[in-house]
Design an enzyme around this catalytic site. Structure first.
Site, short mmCIF file in Angstrom:
data_model
loop_
_atom_site.label_atom_id
_atom_site.label_comp_id
_atom_site.label_asym_id
_atom_site.label_seq_id
_atom_site.Cartn_x
_atom_site.Cartn_y
_atom_site.Cartn_z
CG ASN A 198 -144.85 -14.89 -7.07
OD1 ASN A 198 -145.85 -14.22 -6.81
ND2 ASN A 198 -144.70 -15.53 -8.22
CB ALA A 199 -147.58 -16.26 -2.10
CG ASN A 205 -152.69 -9.67 -15.86
OD1 ASN A 205 -153.21 -9.79 -14.75
ND2 ASN A 205 -152.29 -10.72 -16.57
CB CYS A 220 -158.22 -14.95 -9.15
SG CYS A 220 -157.26 -13.88 -10.16
#
Length: 306
Positions: free
Chosen positions: A73-74, A104, A135
């Site tokens: 997934n992106a 989160n 990230c």
């Protein structure tokens, strides 16, 4: 002989949980969609959707690709931004979940992390801050904060300076030495380590000869990555003195026991929730049976026993 009571309680960074099961961030929204299906208070806690300082639309579609025993997934941290999360999502969450929740947090600069964590730290329902350092660091040329010990430590220190709640740093497995990064976070004041985040994967469509995902690559999760999770949790748990939250391909109560033997205090369930919305509940319900099968009276006693 009376029935043996199976004790599923664990304590994570000073907060007692009824059981170690935590749906992972990005697979459980803010809880209330799942609360329409079952009482989510049976869970130990859950980690809500990755929250950033500013709203994010996320990556272009398609964002999902199927794989053998997993998925890529992106999504790109799609979320309404921390102010909206506090004003809209948390009040809705509080109506259906009555335990401390894991917040989160993601960011693209150290200041983003500090800003978001400082705001969420004031929220009474937030028990722990799970800081995702997978990230890309926009000021650091796009390398993720979690790939270098110095950058990981810098985020940890910045967040610890503005918060009182336990800070759990979520690490990326896309590194050569996970232990050095975990130790750097511990030395910088982290209260716990959360791992593993997704591996980096890619699929190509044979008909179009193009990558399946618009972003080309994405996070590979699901049962296929479980052995990597066990290995990294084991390595980190043996190298640090702070608790470890294990995750990565967990689909059964047996997987939970295995990760706890490797050293996890609590266990997150991710992709399984996307396949079966009852996955986390079913694992909670199955824990006593698996404990009985393997002669385990108390889950807290098996942590790191492997």
């Amino acid at each position: 002989m009376g029935q043996v009571i199976r004790d599923t309680k664990v304590t994570l960074c000073g907060i007692e949980m009824d059981n170690p099961i935590i749906p992972a961030s990005g697979t459980f929204g803010y809880g209330y969609e799942f609360a329409e299906l079952y009482d989510i208070n049976c869970l130990g806690s859950f980690s809500f959707k990755g929250t950033t300082k500013d709203p994010r639309f996320g990556n272009p579609t398609p964002r999902i690709a199927e794989c053998t025993a997993g998925m890529i997934n992106a999504v790109g941290l799609q979320n309404p931004g921390v102010e909206k999360v506090i004003s809209e999502e948390l009040p809705r969450l509080a109506k259906c979940f009555h335990k401390p929740v894991m917040a989160n947090v993601s960011g693209f600069a150290i200041e983003d992390y500090a800003y978001t964590c400082e705001l969420l730290d004031k929220e009474p329902q937030v028990g722990w801050l799970e800081v995702n350092i997978s990230c890309p660091n926009v000021h650091g040329g796009g390398m993720s904060f979690g790939t270098q010990p110095e950058a990981a430590a810098a985020v940890t220190r910045a967040v610890k300076a503005v918060t009182k709640k336990p800070v759990i740093i979520k690490l990326s497995p896309n590194v050569t030495d996970i232990v050095s990064i975990a130790k750097a976070c511990e030395e910088a004041g982290a209260d716990g380590i959360s791992l593993i985040n997704t591996l980096l994967g890619m699929r190509i469509d044979l008909k179009t000869k193009k990558p399946v995902i618009a972003n080309k690559m994405g996070g590979f999760s699901g049962a296929a990555i479980f052995p990597v999770a066990v290995r990294m949790v084991y390595q980190v748990a043996h190298a640090v003195k702070i608790p470890v939250v294990g995750m990565g391909g967990v689909t059964t109560a047996e997987d939970v026991i295995e990760l706890m033997l490797a050293g996890a205090t609590a266990v997150e369930v991710g992709a399984a929730n996307l396949v079966n919305p009852f996955a986390s509940r079913d694992i909670v319900m199955d824990l006593p049976r698996v404990m009985e099968k393997y002669g385990i009276a108390s889950l807290s006693e098996i942590i790191g026993q492997a």
